[in-house]
Design an enzyme around this catalytic site. Sequence first.
Site, PDB file in Angstrom:
ATOM      1  N   MET A 192      32.492  82.828   6.693  1.00 33.41           N
ATOM      2  CA  MET A 192      32.530  82.016   8.476  1.00 33.41           C
ATOM      3  C   MET A 192      31.362  81.785   8.805  1.00 33.41           C
ATOM      4  SD  MET A 192      33.581  84.040  12.032  1.00 33.41           S
ATOM      5  CE  MET A 192      31.706  84.898  12.103  1.00 33.41           C
ATOM      6  N   SER A 216      33.586  88.283   2.313  1.00 34.23           N
ATOM      7  CA  SER A 216      34.049  87.939   3.507  1.00 34.23           C
ATOM      8  C   SER A 216      35.602  87.312   4.257  1.00 34.23           C
ATOM      9  CB  SER A 216      32.949  87.429   4.823  1.00 34.23           C
ATOM     10  OG  SER A 216      33.062  88.153   5.740  1.00 34.23           O
ATOM     11  N   GLN A 217      35.794  86.757   5.192  1.00 31.25           N
ATOM     12  CA  GLN A 217      37.371  86.531   5.204  1.00 31.25           C
ATOM     13  C   GLN A 217      37.369  85.413   3.786  1.00 31.25           C
ATOM     14  OE1 GLN A 217      36.914  83.561   8.846  1.00 31.25           O
ATOM     15  NE2 GLN A 217      36.922  82.419   7.449  1.00 31.25           N
ATOM     16  N   ASP A 239      27.836  98.160   6.580  1.00 33.02           N
ATOM     17  CA  ASP A 239      27.608  97.069   7.564  1.00 33.02           C
ATOM     18  C   ASP A 239      27.745  97.093   9.139  1.00 33.02           C
ATOM     19  OD1 ASP A 239      29.285  95.074   8.164  1.00 33.02           O
ATOM     20  OD2 ASP A 239      30.633  95.035   6.057  1.00 33.02           O
ATOM     21  N   HIS A 271      25.972  93.663   6.003  1.00 32.62           N
ATOM     22  CA  HIS A 271      27.075  92.633   5.795  1.00 32.62           C
ATOM     23  C   HIS A 271      26.566  91.463   4.492  1.00 32.62           C
ATOM     24  CE1 HIS A 271      31.033  90.991   5.949  1.00 32.62           C
ATOM     25  NE2 HIS A 271      30.700  89.856   5.873  1.00 32.62           N
TER      26      HIS A 271
END
Length: 298
Positions: free
Chosen positions: A33, A107-108, A225, A281
């Site tokens: 993102m 991530s996403q 995270d 993260h």
Amino acid sequence: MAALRVAVPGLALLGLCLGPAAAVTPLVIWHGMGDSCCNPVSMGYIQKLVEKKIPGIYVLSLKIGSNMIQDVENSFFMNVNDQVREVCSQLATDPHLQGGYNAMGFSQGGQFLRAVAQRCPAPPMLNLISVGGQHQGVYGFPRCPGESSHLCDWIRKTLDLGAYTKAVQEHLVQAEYWHDPLKEEEYRKNSIFLADINQERGINETYKKNLMALKKFVMVKFLNDTMVDPPVSEWFGFYKSGQAKETIPLQETSLYKEDRLGLQEMDKAGKLVFLGVKGDHLHFSEEWFDSSILPFLQ
């Protein structure tokens, strides 16, 4: 969910001898993102790093849109199902990938590439590496990346007020993997992306068969995270249903016990790999990447 930050600890790099005759499997990467395909300090850096360590490799860094600005915007506002369809089309028409490829999502991008594996088996994905991907979704947005705090505040408010409304689901990416453990029925009924790929409304045997065709499914969890809530989602765990305090690992979820995606069978066959890395993260060192990730790309 966020743009990548890689710490480079000097030049103590691993020497990799692949040999000129070795067949090199192509690599497809998908950013997180607020990031883009070609950001020189994130995906652009990863692409160059892989190309340096594995001579002759073809790396496709996915871009959704005609330029980097659109790519970033689409990571917030383009329906994920449309994004996956676009990527499947890109892969199907890329001559470099027709013999199979490895995939690495950040991530996403990790869960989006899992959707590609489940929905689009041709060309075949061989190994999937999910770096901080939220495979059971998120319930919280503790830190938002990017330059605009106003955008982050708006996303938080929108998710809190109406994550499962049709308009929000279709136009806000983060709502499409919003998983409210206090509203499981509403999530299962109205989530247009995550509930589908996680087989929450019934079993799509094709999804299961396609995912089980992977040689390895590698999941990286960031041990410190502060962005993903809960972090155990990166290893396919989540909150125990009906509350938002106690988490359970993948092996205690109904998804695993009922084997709706084939993850139990894959686990028993040694196809699931759970890696933990110290850091927040998407924060990792080049040394860790060399030792922990590169072996799955060769």
